[in-house]
Write a protein that holds these residues in place. Structure first.
Motif, PDB file in Angstrom:
ATOM      1  N   PHE A 195       0.822  -1.200   0.000  1.00 36.41           N
ATOM      2  CA  PHE A 195       0.000   0.000   0.000  1.00 36.41           C
ATOM      3  C   PHE A 195       0.863   1.259   0.000  1.00 36.41           C
ATOM      4  CE2 PHE A 195      -2.946  -3.052   2.091  1.00 36.41           C
ATOM      5  CZ  PHE A 195      -3.978  -2.972   1.164  1.00 36.41           C
ATOM      6  N   ILE A 196       0.441   2.226  -0.778  1.00 40.39           N
ATOM      7  CA  ILE A 196       1.054   3.560  -0.768  1.00 40.39           C
ATOM      8  C   ILE A 196      -0.087   4.538  -0.501  1.00 40.39           C
ATOM      9  CG2 ILE A 196       2.396   5.274  -2.053  1.00 40.39           C
ATOM     10  CD1 ILE A 196       3.535   2.958  -3.712  1.00 40.39           C
ATOM     11  N   PRO A 197      -0.347   4.856   0.775  1.00 42.06           N
ATOM     12  CA  PRO A 197      -1.515   5.663   1.133  1.00 42.06           C
ATOM     13  C   PRO A 197      -1.523   7.029   0.445  1.00 42.06           C
ATOM     14  CG  PRO A 197      -0.510   4.686   3.082  1.00 42.06           C
ATOM     15  CD  PRO A 197       0.444   4.453   1.957  1.00 42.06           C
ATOM     16  N   LEU A 198      -2.706   7.479   0.091  1.00 42.13           N
ATOM     17  CA  LEU A 198      -2.873   8.804  -0.500  1.00 42.13           C
ATOM     18  C   LEU A 198      -2.529   9.856   0.548  1.00 42.13           C
ATOM     19  CD1 LEU A 198      -3.979  10.549  -2.895  1.00 42.13           C
ATOM     20  CD2 LEU A 198      -6.217  10.414  -1.760  1.00 42.13           C
ATOM     21  N   PRO A 199      -1.502  10.692   0.317  1.00 43.01           N
ATOM     22  CA  PRO A 199      -1.073  11.649   1.347  1.00 43.01           C
ATOM     23  C   PRO A 199      -2.151  12.661   1.725  1.00 43.01           C
ATOM     24  CG  PRO A 199       0.582  11.447  -0.388  1.00 43.01           C
ATOM     25  CD  PRO A 199      -0.642  10.735  -0.874  1.00 43.01           C
ATOM     26  N   SER A 200      -3.031  12.982   0.778  1.00 38.38           N
ATOM     27  CA  SER A 200      -4.054  14.008   1.020  1.00 38.38           C
ATOM     28  C   SER A 200      -5.370  13.428   1.518  1.00 38.38           C
ATOM     29  CB  SER A 200      -4.311  14.800  -0.269  1.00 38.38           C
ATOM     30  OG  SER A 200      -4.750  13.938  -1.307  1.00 38.38           O
TER      31      SER A 200
ATOM     32  N   TYR B 219      -3.363   6.220   5.722  1.00 44.21           N
ATOM     33  CA  TYR B 219      -2.159   5.790   6.455  1.00 44.21           C
ATOM     34  C   TYR B 219      -2.549   4.869   7.603  1.00 44.21           C
ATOM     35  CZ  TYR B 219       1.305   5.997  10.191  1.00 44.21           C
ATOM     36  OH  TYR B 219       2.151   5.661  11.206  1.00 44.21           O
ATOM     37  N   TYR B 220      -3.580   5.255   8.358  1.00 42.02           N
ATOM     38  CA  TYR B 220      -4.014   4.436   9.488  1.00 42.02           C
ATOM     39  C   TYR B 220      -4.556   3.088   9.014  1.00 42.02           C
ATOM     40  CZ  TYR B 220      -3.409   8.567  12.409  1.00 42.02           C
ATOM     41  OH  TYR B 220      -2.871   9.639  13.067  1.00 42.02           O
ATOM     42  N   ASN B 221      -5.247   3.094   7.868  1.00 44.56           N
ATOM     43  CA  ASN B 221      -5.727   1.836   7.300  1.00 44.56           C
ATOM     44  C   ASN B 221      -4.558   0.895   7.001  1.00 44.56           C
ATOM     45  OD1 ASN B 221      -8.301   2.914   7.321  1.00 44.56           O
ATOM     46  ND2 ASN B 221      -8.424   3.235   5.116  1.00 44.56           N
TER      47      ASN B 221
END
Length: 364
Positions: free
Chosen positions: A286-291, A298-300
């Protein structure tokens, strides 16, 4: 004797597939009950997903808030007012027994008018971070349904009306077989950025694959990748130059088929993506969406890595070299992916059936 009038349930979701697809999953389950008439309201951005849902009646109540520029900000009060009028008209017409909101701006008009008219409402939070819209309606909601037991940012004074349901997954994905083998060749990698796509994947992943094949030329890999429309030709050419088989599209309506044929995924960390991968035990990088709102992606992703189910990198930290090395370690040792898959399957739930059964108890 006239036929018994069916009770109307209204679901409201939109903005992204992350909000919309869990609503569809619940609507599918509710629609199996012949005593219910299921309606779903969404916005123009999710209108394209409203195909082939014969037993689910759909409506458009659009609300899109754009905070960029003075003109867009001046339009916001008018947009909200117009959406509330449309929501009022729709609710008066349908007279729903219950309204279920799935978070995000598009759910605001119907949830607001519903609560204003004292119609029972339920909020559902699919992320591991309780969103602003759901928080706004939580006080008057009769039930707060959560996918994650450890949801953060949840007000502590609502514990008496919390229901931990688990994930909501559409029927076509529920019906897929669980993953069992990760060593077949070629290695099938699925890359996608959710319903809205991910620009960075169009450069990061081809560069990583190039490094991977340069360092480990014996690697046999096949790529299926979602890219934005204007990146399709460039990405396809990059893979052709590497002489690897690839399928490139701006959206996969048959995503369930892509899941079935894949060994590993590179994706954003939206709740719907995670729920679907969990359902069949398909691990991901996973590369979480920063926005993402409140950094919920990120928490997911962190929640899954902490449970040894998948892996994640912050977008600002990941490089093509780092990604290439990670891919090699996983492809070279499929037992690592297998272990993650088994851990994912331990988290598997059937939230749609759980909440659907609860809804029936509420309205009867």
């Amino acid at each position: 004797m006239p036929p018994k009038k069916r009770k109307i349930i209204l679901l409201t979701a939109g903005g992204t597939g992350g909000h919309f697809f869990p609503a569809i999953a619940l609507a599918e389950e509710l629609a199996k009950n012949l005593e219910l008439e299921v309606h779903i309201s969404t916005d123009n951005r999710c209108k394209k997903y409203l195909t082939n849902y014969i037993n689910i009646k759909s409506h458009i109540v659009d609300l899109y808030i754009n905070l960029r520029g003075i003109i867009n900000k001046l339009k916001i009060p008018f947009s909200i007012y117009l959406s509330l009028i449309k929501a009022f008209i729709l609710i008066k017409k349908l007279k729903p027994k219950l309204i279920i909101g799935f978070g995000g701006y598009p759910s605001f008009p119907l949830m607001f008018i519903g609560q204003l008219l004292s119609i029972p409402t339920i909020v559902y939070e699919q992320n591991s971070f309780f969103g602003k819209s759901n928080k706004f309606f939580a006080k008057k909601a009769i039930l707060i349904a959560l996918a994650y037991k450890s949801t953060q940012n949840l007000p502590t004074n609502y514990s008496d009306k919390i229901l931990i349901t688990g994930d909501f997954v559409r029927d076509k994905i529920k019906n897929l077989p669980e993953k069992s083998s990760f060593s077949n060749k070629p290695f099938n990698l699925l890359v996608f950025g959710g319903s809205q796509g991910a620009k960075i994947f169009s450069s990061l992943v081809p560069e990583a694959i190039k490094i991977l094949l340069t360092k480990y030329p014996e690697t046999e890999i096949r790529i299926v990748q979602q890219v934005l429309e204007n990146d399709k030709e460039r990405v396809k050419k990059a893979y052709d130059n590497l002489k690897i088989q690839s399928t490139i599209s701006d959206f996969f309506h048959d995503i369930y088929k892509q899941y079935e044929n894949s060994h590993l995924v590179i994706a954003r960390a939206g709740a719907t993506t995670i729920a679907e991968l969990t359902q069949i035990g398909l691990p991901a990088i996973f590369i979480p969406l920063p926005s993402s709102a409140d950094d919920h992606q990120y928490y997911n992703a962190k929640s899954l890595q902490d449970s040894n189910c998948s892996w994640y990198y912050r977008q600002e930290e990941v490089t093509a070299e780092v990604l290439a090395n990670k891919l090699h370690s996983l492809i070279d040792t499929p037992s690592i992916i297998k272990e993650a898959s088994l851990n994912l399957l331990k988290r598997k739930t059937d939230g749609t059936k759980h909440l659907a059964n609860t809804v029936l108890k509420i309205i009867t």
